[in-house]
Write a protein that holds these residues in place. Sequence first.
Motif, PDB file in Angstrom:
ATOM      1  N   GLY A  90      42.612  21.640  31.717  1.00 20.72           N
ATOM      2  CA  GLY A  90      43.650  20.498  30.879  1.00 20.72           C
ATOM      3  C   GLY A  90      44.752  21.258  29.842  1.00 20.72           C
ATOM      4  N   ASP A  91      44.599  22.690  29.890  1.00 18.97           N
ATOM      5  CA  ASP A  91      45.298  23.017  28.717  1.00 18.97           C
ATOM      6  C   ASP A  91      46.676  25.138  29.759  1.00 18.97           C
ATOM      7  OD1 ASP A  91      46.868  24.686  26.719  1.00 18.97           O
ATOM      8  OD2 ASP A  91      45.962  24.312  25.356  1.00 18.97           O
ATOM      9  N   VAL A  92      47.295  23.106  30.425  1.00 14.74           N
ATOM     10  CA  VAL A  92      47.972  24.623  31.229  1.00 14.74           C
ATOM     11  C   VAL A  92      48.718  25.447  30.458  1.00 14.74           C
ATOM     12  CG1 VAL A  92      50.226  24.701  32.970  1.00 14.74           C
ATOM     13  CG2 VAL A  92      48.793  22.813  33.490  1.00 14.74           C
ATOM     14  N   ALA A  93      49.912  25.187  29.098  1.00 16.67           N
ATOM     15  CA  ALA A  93      50.656  26.611  28.584  1.00 16.67           C
ATOM     16  C   ALA A  93      49.359  27.726  28.216  1.00 16.67           C
ATOM     17  CB  ALA A  93      50.782  25.345  27.472  1.00 16.67           C
ATOM     18  N   ARG A  94      48.181  27.224  27.741  1.00  9.44           N
ATOM     19  CA  ARG A  94      47.525  28.639  27.204  1.00  9.44           C
ATOM     20  C   ARG A  94      46.985  28.854  28.349  1.00  9.44           C
ATOM     21  NH1 ARG A  94      42.669  29.905  25.759  1.00  9.44           N
ATOM     22  NH2 ARG A  94      41.622  27.580  26.340  1.00  9.44           N
ATOM     23  N   LEU A  95      46.295  28.584  29.388  1.00  9.15           N
ATOM     24  CA  LEU A  95      45.695  29.570  30.091  1.00  9.15           C
ATOM     25  C   LEU A  95      46.531  30.010  31.544  1.00  9.15           C
ATOM     26  CD1 LEU A  95      42.363  27.756  30.632  1.00  9.15           C
ATOM     27  CD2 LEU A  95      42.888  29.572  29.246  1.00  9.15           C
ATOM     28  N   LEU A  96      47.682  28.960  31.819  1.00  3.87           N
ATOM     29  CA  LEU A  96      48.311  29.748  32.907  1.00  3.87           C
ATOM     30  C   LEU A  96      49.624  29.618  33.245  1.00  3.87           C
ATOM     31  CD1 LEU A  96      46.579  26.158  35.383  1.00  3.87           C
ATOM     32  CD2 LEU A  96      45.709  28.538  34.621  1.00  3.87           C
ATOM     33  N   THR A  97      50.354  30.888  32.087  1.00  3.64           N
ATOM     34  CA  THR A  97      51.440  31.238  31.170  1.00  3.64           C
ATOM     35  C   THR A  97      52.199  32.487  31.789  1.00  3.64           C
ATOM     36  OG1 THR A  97      51.325  29.691  30.257  1.00  3.64           O
ATOM     37  CG2 THR A  97      53.436  31.351  29.902  1.00  3.64           C
ATOM     38  N   PHE A  98      52.932  32.464  32.770  1.00  9.32           N
ATOM     39  CA  PHE A  98      53.640  34.542  33.211  1.00  9.32           C
ATOM     40  C   PHE A  98      53.218  34.489  31.758  1.00  9.32           C
ATOM     41  CE2 PHE A  98      53.826  31.652  37.065  1.00  9.32           C
ATOM     42  CZ  PHE A  98      54.145  33.047  38.520  1.00  9.32           C
ATOM     43  N   ASP A  99      53.250  35.690  31.541  1.00  9.95           N
ATOM     44  CA  ASP A  99      53.218  36.786  30.286  1.00  9.95           C
ATOM     45  C   ASP A  99      54.907  36.735  30.196  1.00  9.95           C
ATOM     46  OD1 ASP A  99      53.883  38.982  31.922  1.00  9.95           O
ATOM     47  OD2 ASP A  99      51.473  39.623  31.535  1.00  9.95           O
ATOM     48  N   ALA A 100      55.504  38.162  28.792  1.00  5.45           N
ATOM     49  CA  ALA A 100      56.791  38.337  28.382  1.00  5.45           C
ATOM     50  C   ALA A 100      57.141  38.995  30.127  1.00  5.45           C
ATOM     51  CB  ALA A 100      56.640  39.160  27.158  1.00  5.45           C
ATOM     52  N   GLN A 101      56.219  40.060  30.601  1.00  7.06           N
ATOM     53  CA  GLN A 101      56.975  41.104  31.722  1.00  7.06           C
ATOM     54  C   GLN A 101      57.129  39.806  33.112  1.00  7.06           C
ATOM     55  OE1 GLN A 101      54.456  41.784  29.422  1.00  7.06           O
ATOM     56  NE2 GLN A 101      56.043  42.712  28.355  1.00  7.06           N
ATOM     57  N   GLY A 102      56.423  38.539  33.135  1.00 10.75           N
ATOM     58  CA  GLY A 102      56.463  37.933  34.253  1.00 10.75           C
ATOM     59  C   GLY A 102      55.621  38.314  35.427  1.00 10.75           C
ATOM     60  N   ARG A 103      54.296  38.457  34.769  1.00 11.73           N
ATOM     61  CA  ARG A 103      52.794  38.486  35.343  1.00 11.73           C
ATOM     62  C   ARG A 103      51.765  37.646  35.432  1.00 11.73           C
ATOM     63  NH1 ARG A 103      49.680  43.906  35.752  1.00 11.73           N
ATOM     64  NH2 ARG A 103      47.881  43.167  37.365  1.00 11.73           N
ATOM     65  N   PHE A 104      51.303  37.042  36.202  1.00  9.71           N
ATOM     66  CA  PHE A 104      49.945  36.460  36.256  1.00  9.71           C
ATOM     67  C   PHE A 104      49.585  37.031  37.197  1.00  9.71           C
ATOM     68  CE2 PHE A 104      47.297  32.152  36.715  1.00  9.71           C
ATOM     69  CZ  PHE A 104      47.252  32.496  35.307  1.00  9.71           C
ATOM     70  N   SER A 105      48.099  36.866  36.434  1.00 10.12           N
ATOM     71  CA  SER A 105      46.688  37.260  37.395  1.00 10.12           C
ATOM     72  C   SER A 105      45.369  36.670  36.957  1.00 10.12           C
ATOM     73  CB  SER A 105      46.225  38.965  37.416  1.00 10.12           C
ATOM     74  OG  SER A 105      45.839  39.295  35.468  1.00 10.12           O
ATOM     75  N   PHE A 106      44.986  36.371  37.674  1.00  8.62           N
ATOM     76  CA  PHE A 106      43.091  35.973  37.350  1.00  8.62           C
ATOM     77  C   PHE A 106      42.397  36.136  38.527  1.00  8.62           C
ATOM     78  CE2 PHE A 106      45.450  32.278  40.366  1.00  8.62           C
ATOM     79  CZ  PHE A 106      44.254  32.801  41.008  1.00  8.62           C
ATOM     80  N   ASP A 107      41.467  35.888  38.484  1.00 12.78           N
ATOM     81  CA  ASP A 107      40.337  36.271  39.708  1.00 12.78           C
ATOM     82  C   ASP A 107      39.514  34.979  39.935  1.00 12.78           C
ATOM     83  OD1 ASP A 107      39.924  38.994  40.072  1.00 12.78           O
ATOM     84  OD2 ASP A 107      38.871  39.105  37.916  1.00 12.78           O
ATOM     85  N   VAL A 108      39.124  34.298  40.993  1.00 14.42           N
ATOM     86  CA  VAL A 108      38.739  33.416  41.229  1.00 14.42           C
ATOM     87  C   VAL A 108      37.458  33.708  42.195  1.00 14.42           C
ATOM     88  CG1 VAL A 108      40.110  33.086  43.619  1.00 14.42           C
ATOM     89  CG2 VAL A 108      38.812  30.994  42.361  1.00 14.42           C
ATOM     90  N   PHE A 109      35.934  33.579  42.389  1.00 20.19           N
ATOM     91  CA  PHE A 109      34.802  33.471  42.888  1.00 20.19           C
ATOM     92  C   PHE A 109      34.133  32.186  43.683  1.00 20.19           C
ATOM     93  CE2 PHE A 109      34.979  36.595  38.939  1.00 20.19           C
ATOM     94  CZ  PHE A 109      34.645  38.028  39.783  1.00 20.19           C
ATOM     95  N   ALA A 110      33.750  32.335  44.637  1.00 15.45           N
ATOM     96  CA  ALA A 110      33.325  31.009  44.686  1.00 15.45           C
ATOM     97  C   ALA A 110      32.123  31.510  45.750  1.00 15.45           C
ATOM     98  CB  ALA A 110      33.789  30.633  46.089  1.00 15.45           C
ATOM     99  N   HIS A 111      30.948  30.020  45.513  1.00 14.02           N
ATOM    100  CA  HIS A 111      29.892  30.808  45.935  1.00 14.02           C
ATOM    101  C   HIS A 111      29.095  28.953  45.682  1.00 14.02           C
ATOM    102  CE1 HIS A 111      27.083  30.546  42.141  1.00 14.02           C
ATOM    103  NE2 HIS A 111      27.991  30.886  42.119  1.00 14.02           N
TER     104      HIS A 111
END
Length: 226
Positions: A90-111
Amino acid sequence: MKAFLLYAFAGWATVAHAQRPPAAPAPDSVRMALHFGSDNAELHQLMARALHVEKWHVDATNPRLAGKHFHLTYQEYRRGVAEAEKELVGDVARLLTFDAQGRFSFDVFAHQAAESRLEVQFLFAKGANIKSFEALPGKGALYSLRPDIWPYRPRQPATALGPGQQPTLERSFAAGQKVPFLVYTLPYEQPGWLLYCQLVQSQTPVKDWYSAFNIPHFIVYNLTVE
């Protein structure tokens, strides 16, 4: 006849194309790096063989995209019918924003969390998101989280992998264009085989997977860098 699973993960499916020089990315494109599982051999085996957990680490980088959004939505398909596309968070701006260096990362798990329940968990730097889906009866263990609906290449320069290490794969995506990025899907069935690689290598749009391959259920995660 007993069916056998054939997993062709992105790293294995793209090595044959490593000799082709990668095209130069556009200035506003984002370079995506994906890494499957764990480089710890024992942990990788525990996750994949005992717990049946799939993990992908995703890194997106472009200094020109600082402050932009790595926008993710998802859409469920059942017997060729697409449900409404929904926001992953729901909060794209907080959780899904590239940082000041233009980098974004995450882990995704499925089971498979329960007999009839699938679970996909996204871990971001500033929070987490978990979504559950109802699996088709008796097929919960067959779903696989796939990024290789697009061709990826081993990261250059290529380096020798040690025991248990997994290859890092890369591809560039254009900013501002919505693309299917991850698919959590059942396999394509052939007599005696349950296949994933024919799905991902067919270049058939995911919306047509039911008519082309009779895949009765899958979830598509769409990406737009904006």
